[in-house]
Enzyme design. Structure first.
Site, PDB file in Angstrom:
ATOM      1  N   THR A  73       0.567  48.739  59.546  1.00  0.00           N
ATOM      2  CA  THR A  73       1.610  48.899  58.530  1.00  0.00           C
ATOM      3  C   THR A  73       2.916  49.396  59.145  1.00  0.00           C
ATOM      4  OG1 THR A  73       2.112  49.966  56.418  1.00  0.00           O
ATOM      5  CG2 THR A  73       0.986  51.314  58.036  1.00  0.00           C
ATOM      6  N   THR A 105      -5.376  51.264  51.448  1.00  0.00           N
ATOM      7  CA  THR A 105      -3.974  50.908  51.292  1.00  0.00           C
ATOM      8  C   THR A 105      -3.374  51.846  50.249  1.00  0.00           C
ATOM      9  OG1 THR A 105      -2.441  49.106  50.768  1.00  0.00           O
ATOM     10  CG2 THR A 105      -4.485  49.177  49.518  1.00  0.00           C
ATOM     11  N   GLY A 106      -2.069  51.967  50.278  1.00  0.00           N
ATOM     12  CA  GLY A 106      -1.426  52.834  49.291  1.00  0.00           C
ATOM     13  C   GLY A 106      -0.826  54.060  49.929  1.00  0.00           C
ATOM     14  N   THR A 114       0.031  47.944  53.167  1.00  0.00           N
ATOM     15  CA  THR A 114      -0.689  47.840  54.434  1.00  0.00           C
ATOM     16  C   THR A 114      -1.617  46.633  54.433  1.00  0.00           C
ATOM     17  OG1 THR A 114      -0.868  50.234  54.219  1.00  0.00           O
ATOM     18  CG2 THR A 114      -2.293  49.184  55.861  1.00  0.00           C
ATOM     19  N   ARG A 131       7.414  60.348  60.123  1.00  0.00           N
ATOM     20  CA  ARG A 131       6.278  60.351  59.183  1.00  0.00           C
ATOM     21  C   ARG A 131       5.207  59.348  59.625  1.00  0.00           C
ATOM     22  NH1 ARG A 131       3.476  56.432  55.768  1.00  0.00           N
ATOM     23  NH2 ARG A 131       2.640  57.556  53.989  1.00  0.00           N
ATOM     24  N   SER A 151       6.310  45.193  54.731  1.00  0.00           N
ATOM     25  CA  SER A 151       5.483  46.405  54.769  1.00  0.00           C
ATOM     26  C   SER A 151       4.549  46.462  55.970  1.00  0.00           C
ATOM     27  CB  SER A 151       4.655  46.495  53.492  1.00  0.00           C
ATOM     28  OG  SER A 151       3.850  45.341  53.384  1.00  0.00           O
TER      29      SER A 151
HETATM   30  N1  GLY Z   1      -1.007  53.328  53.661  1.00  0.00           N
HETATM   31  C1  GLY Z   1       0.103  53.191  54.480  1.00  0.00           C
HETATM   32  C2  GLY Z   1       0.976  54.345  54.537  1.00  0.00           C
HETATM   33  O1  GLY Z   1       0.934  55.223  53.697  1.00  0.00           O
HETATM   34  O2  GLY Z   1       1.778  54.414  55.453  1.00  0.00           O
END
Ligand code: GLY
Length: 330
Positions: free
Chosen positions: A207, A240-241, A189, A217, A86
Site C-alpha cells: 500500500t 485493509t482499511g 491496500t 506514518r 492507494s
Molecule cells: N491499511 C493500510 C494503511 O492503513 O496504511
C-alpha cells in the site's frame, strides 16, 4: 429509535461477551474441516484491483511458480497500475507531497519480510521478499530500505506524483484537512492470501497508505500480524482499511489464531472485526477496516466494519468479486 452508536455497542458487547467461552471450547483443537467445502488452489485478494492481481497470481501458480511467487507477482500488478491511488508509486502522497510505501510478504513456515516508509521503489513487495530471503532481518524502514534496494540492483524511480495525485494534493493543500471517507479514502491496500493444491500457504500486502498522512506514518500493512499473517498449519489472513485500528488488535494474526481454535475463515474475520470495533469504538463511524482469510483446506471468508468492502476470489471455477458482509448495515 435505536441510534447507530447504541446498535454498535449492543452488537459488539454481545459478541465480545461470548468470546472467552468460545475460545476455551476451541483451545487445543484444530477443526476438522470438510474437504468438500474448500477448494484448492485458491487465491483471494482485497478490492476490485484483486481481479487483475489474482489473474496474474493464478497464471504464475499454473506456470510452475510457487504460491509465494504467485502472491508476489499478483500484487505487483496493482503496484504498477497507473490507475491505483492507494498502492504503489502512483498513490496519493503524504502531507509533505511525498509517496511512501509499505509492504509485507509471508510464507506459511513463518518466514517473512517487510519494508515500510520506503520511497522511489516501484515494487516494495519484491523488496520485502528480498528482506526475507537475503537479510537476517524481518523489516527495513525508510532510507535503509531504499539503500538495500539499490544494493540489490533494484531501479530507483523519479519522485514525481501521478498527475491525478498531484491535482488532488493541490486541492487538499487548500484546507489541509484530514477527513477519511469510508471505502474511498485511500485505504484500499491490496492484500492477497493463497493456498496451493498441496495446502501450502503464502500472503502479500502492499500500500501507499493513507493519503496526506503525517510524514513517517506507517500503517498495518508492513507489520507482520497486523496487515498479514500466514501459518501453514492453519491458514492466512490479510487486512485493509484504517491501519491504526487493525494494529491495535493484531488483526491478521488474530484471525489466524481463531481459525486455529476452530473458527471458519468467515467466523474468524467476523470475530476480529467485532474486537476491532470494541477497541476503536469512539471513532468507528468514520473508520473502515476489513479482513479476508483462507484456511488450509481452501475455505475462505471476508468481513468488514462497514458496507462497501469487496474482494476477489480465484479458484478453478473462475475469478469473481464477492461483497463482504459487514457489522454495520448502513
Ligand atoms: N491499511 C493500510 C494503511 O492503513 O496504511
Amino acid at each position: 429509535m435505536t441510534s447507530r452508536r447504541s446498535f454498535i455497542k449492543h452488537s459488539v458487547l454481545s459478541s465480545t461477551l461470548l468470546l472467552p467461552g468460545a475460545l476455551q471450547k476451541g483451545l487445543g483443537t484444530i477443526k476438522k474441516l470438510d474437504q468438500q467445502s474448500g477448494r484448492r488452489p485458491l487465491i483471494i485478494s482485497t478490492w476490485n484491483h484483486g481481479i487483475a492481481a489474482n489473474e496474474k497470481a493464478w497464471e504464475v501458480l499454473h506456470s510452475n511458480g510457487s504460491i509465494l511467487d504467485a502472491v508476489e507477482e499478483g500484487v505487483k500488478i496493482t503496484e504498477a497500475d497507473p490507475d491505483s491511488r492507494s498502492v504503489g508509486l502512483n498513490g496519493h502522497p503524504d502531507r509533505e507531497g511525498i509517496v511512501t510505501l509499505d509492504a509485507s510478504i509471508m510464507k506459511g513456515n513463518g518466514d517473512c519480510g517487510s519494508v515500510c516508509f520506503v520511497r522511489q521503489i516501484k515494487h516494495p513487495i519484491t523488496l520485502a521478499r528480498k528482506v526475507m530471503e537475503k537479510t537476517p532481518h524481518v523489516m527495513l524502514a525508510g532510507e535503509g530500505a531504499r539503500q538495500f534496494a539499490i544494493a540489490e540492483g533494484m531501479p530507483i524511480e523519479q519522485e514525481e506524483l501521478h498527475p491525478d495525485s498531484e491535482e488532488a494534493y493541490q486541492e487538499w493543500l487548500e484546507e489541509k484537512e484530514y477527513r477519511p471517507i469510508i471505502n474511498i479514502e485511500n485505504h484500499d491496500t491490496i492484500g492477497m492470501v493463497g493456498v496451493d493444491a498441496d495446502g501450502t500457504l503464502a500472503g502479500s500486502c502492499t500500500t501507499s497508505g493513507l493519503a496526506y498522512k503525517m510524514h513517517g506514518r506507517v500503517g498495518d500493512s508492513p507489520i507482520i500480524g497486523a496487515g498479514l499473517y500466514v501459518d501453514d498449519e492453519v491458514g492466512a489472513a490479510t487486512a485493509t482499511g484504517m491501519g491504526e485500528t487493525i494494529i491495535k488488535v493484531c488483526g491478521s494474526f488474530l484471525v489466524v489464531e481463531l481459525m486455529r481454535q476452530g473458527r471458519s475463515p468467515q467466523e474468524a474475520c467476523e470475530e476480529v472485526v467485532d474486537r476491532l470495533i470494541k477497541k476503536n469504538y469512539e471513532d468507528i463511524e468514520d473508520m473502515q477496516a476489513g479482513f479476508i482469510a483462507v484456511n488450509k483446506d481452501g475455505e475462505y471468508g471476508g468481513y468488514a466494519v462497514h458496507p462497501g468492502f469487496n474482494y476477489a476470489v480465484h479458484h478453478e471455477g473462475g475469478n469473481e468479486m464477492e461483497d463482504a458482509k459487514s457489522r454495520f448495515e448502513v
